[in-house]
Design an enzyme around this catalytic site. Structure first.
Site, PDB file in Angstrom:
ATOM      1  N   ARG A 232      -2.055  -8.217  -1.457  1.00 44.68           N
ATOM      2  CA  ARG A 232      -1.056  -8.790  -0.550  1.00 44.68           C
ATOM      3  C   ARG A 232      -0.957 -10.307  -0.688  1.00 44.68           C
ATOM      4  O   ARG A 232       0.114 -10.887  -0.506  1.00 44.68           O
ATOM      5  CB  ARG A 232      -1.374  -8.400   0.893  1.00 44.68           C
ATOM      6  CG  ARG A 232      -0.976  -6.954   1.205  1.00 44.68           C
ATOM      7  CD  ARG A 232      -1.332  -6.546   2.597  1.00 44.68           C
ATOM      8  NE  ARG A 232      -0.723  -5.274   2.946  1.00 44.68           N
ATOM      9  CZ  ARG A 232      -1.146  -4.484   3.926  1.00 44.68           C
ATOM     10  NH1 ARG A 232      -2.175  -4.844   4.665  1.00 44.68           N
ATOM     11  NH2 ARG A 232      -0.532  -3.347   4.169  1.00 44.68           N
TER      12      ARG A 232
ATOM     13  N   GLY B  89      -0.174   1.024   1.620  1.00 46.32           N
ATOM     14  CA  GLY B  89      -1.308   1.623   2.316  1.00 46.32           C
ATOM     15  C   GLY B  89      -2.367   2.179   1.386  1.00 46.32           C
ATOM     16  O   GLY B  89      -2.785   1.532   0.423  1.00 46.32           O
TER      17      GLY B  89
ATOM     18  N   GLY C  49       3.280   1.327   6.563  1.00 47.85           N
ATOM     19  CA  GLY C  49       3.911   1.755   7.804  1.00 47.85           C
ATOM     20  C   GLY C  49       5.373   1.359   7.873  1.00 47.85           C
ATOM     21  O   GLY C  49       6.234   2.135   8.289  1.00 47.85           O
TER      22      GLY C  49
END
Length: 398
Positions: free
Chosen positions: A35, A353, A377
């Site tokens: 990320r 995820g 999500g």
């Protein structure tokens, strides 16, 4: 939505960037910096444009108060390494240190503010409390850039409310995520294959419901498959089972048949007597799981069949591992699907995820896939057809 191009000359402007830097930590050691890497292009672009860049982000789920276990300091240090230039770090989010750094930043400098969730106003359900915190955040900057796709499904101060208080634009990461998801929902090239795994059917209800109208083939693996097998009348031993979802699973099987969607379940599974990396693994037919065994992966025949479907697709969306990939004996199904995605002649999307963690843990490079989502999500909610507050507010304020 406005993009960074629409913001004009950013030289000398203080730009507050909402990034998603919620990385896994082992103590103070980052175990997957995916990320952080994904945030780099937008931050570099802004710094190169002469902006004074203030990064706000969260880590974990602190209870609205400072918690050393969730400090962003290790993230700021890793960001500096990846940028190849110093990154300032404020030990608070909107306090004296943050205000000092905001005022002292020079053109092209980058600073990271402490975990935004150390402030109760960030996640408050009370509009006034959340708005008051957003006012403090907004006071630090001249412009807001939303680049944390993993949080755009949250109505939170640094995601939603700040966008109503400053000139706002979407960052490159969020822009790319939305473009890919639109291709999956609006204009998929066919054949379109969706691969769903993970532990629970209940986590994927909305996605299955929406994508059954769009996909050509739906492959089901992971722990959720045992609810589907039980819905067909098969025993699943001690495997994970959501008994309250059996009728739902039967409904999806029936609906897929009626709509001409090929719904593919494993024909064999890897079982073990216990949930353990050291448990002896056995391959059995999917309709013959012993009572004292639990399924922990799809079997080799199923892995081969799933891979063939994936390789033959022009569009593939995958969310959820096929088994307990953290245990080597039960990682083969996930590995087979991941490898097939790298061989697809078309758009291959890994839905964030656990799927993103799995491909990295199994040694696949991010560049081997068409797209790896940074927000599991958020991706799922978009594919369910839900309104994402962090995107909706950017469209309203454009």
């Amino acid at each position: 939505m406005q993009t960074i191009d629409d913001l004009g000359d950013l030289t000398g402007k203080r730009v507050l960037v909402r990034s998603d830097l919620n990385v896994p930590l082992d103590g103070a050691t980052i175990t997957d910096d995916g990320r952080i890497r994904a945030s780099l292009p937008t931050l570099k672009r802004l710094a190169d444009a002469g902006a004074k860049v203030l990064v706000t982000a969260h880590l974990g789920r602190p209870k609205g108060t400072p918690d050393p276990a969730y400090t962003l300091k290790p993230v700021a240090e890793r960001l500096a390494e990846l940028l190849g230039s110093p990154v300032l770090f404020a030990g608070d989010t909107v306090g004296e240190e943050a205000r000092h750094i905001s005022a002292a930043l020079t053109d092209g400098q980058v600073a990271v503010l402490e975990n935004v969730r150390f402030n109760a106003g960030e996640t408050s359900k009370d509009d006034a409390e959340r708005g008051a915190f957003a006012d403090e955040l907004a006071s630090l900057a001249d412009v807001f850039v939303s680049d944390g796709f993993g949080v755009v499904h949250r109505k939170q101060a640094s995601v939603y409310d700040v966008a109503t208080r400053l000139p706002a634009a979407v960052g490159g990461l969020v822009q790319a995520e939305v473009e890919v998801l639109r291709r999956l929902t609006d204009t998929p090239e066919r054949p379109y294959v969706v691969v769903l795994g993970g532990s629970k059917v209940s986590d994927k209800l909305g996605v299955i419901d929406n994508l059954l109208d769009k996909a050509d083939t739906l492959l089901i693996g992971g722990g959720m498959v045992f609810t589907f097998l039980a819905a067909q009348g098969h025993g699943v031993g001690s495997s994970l089972l959501e008994a309250d979802q059996l009728e739902v699973a039967r409904g999806y099987i029936k609906r897929a048949a009626e709509q001409g969607v090929e719904l593919v379940l494993p024909t064999d599974v890897v079982v073990a007597p216990a949930f353990s990396a050291d448990a002896p693994a056995t391959v059995v037919a999917a309709d013959a799981i012993p009572d004292d065994q639990m399924g922990l992966d799809i079997g080799p025949d199923s892995a081969k069949a799933f891979a063939e479907h994936v390789r033959g697709a022009r569009t593939v969306f995958w969310n959820g591992p096929m088994g307990v990939f953290e245990f080597p004996a039960f990682a083969n199904g996930t590995r087979a699907v991941a490898e097939a995605l790298t061989q697809t002649d078309g758009l291959s999307v890994v839905g964030g995820g656990d799927s993103a963690a799995a491909v990295r843990q199994l040694g696949f490079a991010d560049e081997a896939f068409g797209h790896i989502s940074t927000g599991g999500g958020a991706s799922l909610e978009y594919l369910e057809g839900k309104t994402l507050p962090g995107l909706a507010i950017l469209e309203e304020t454009s």
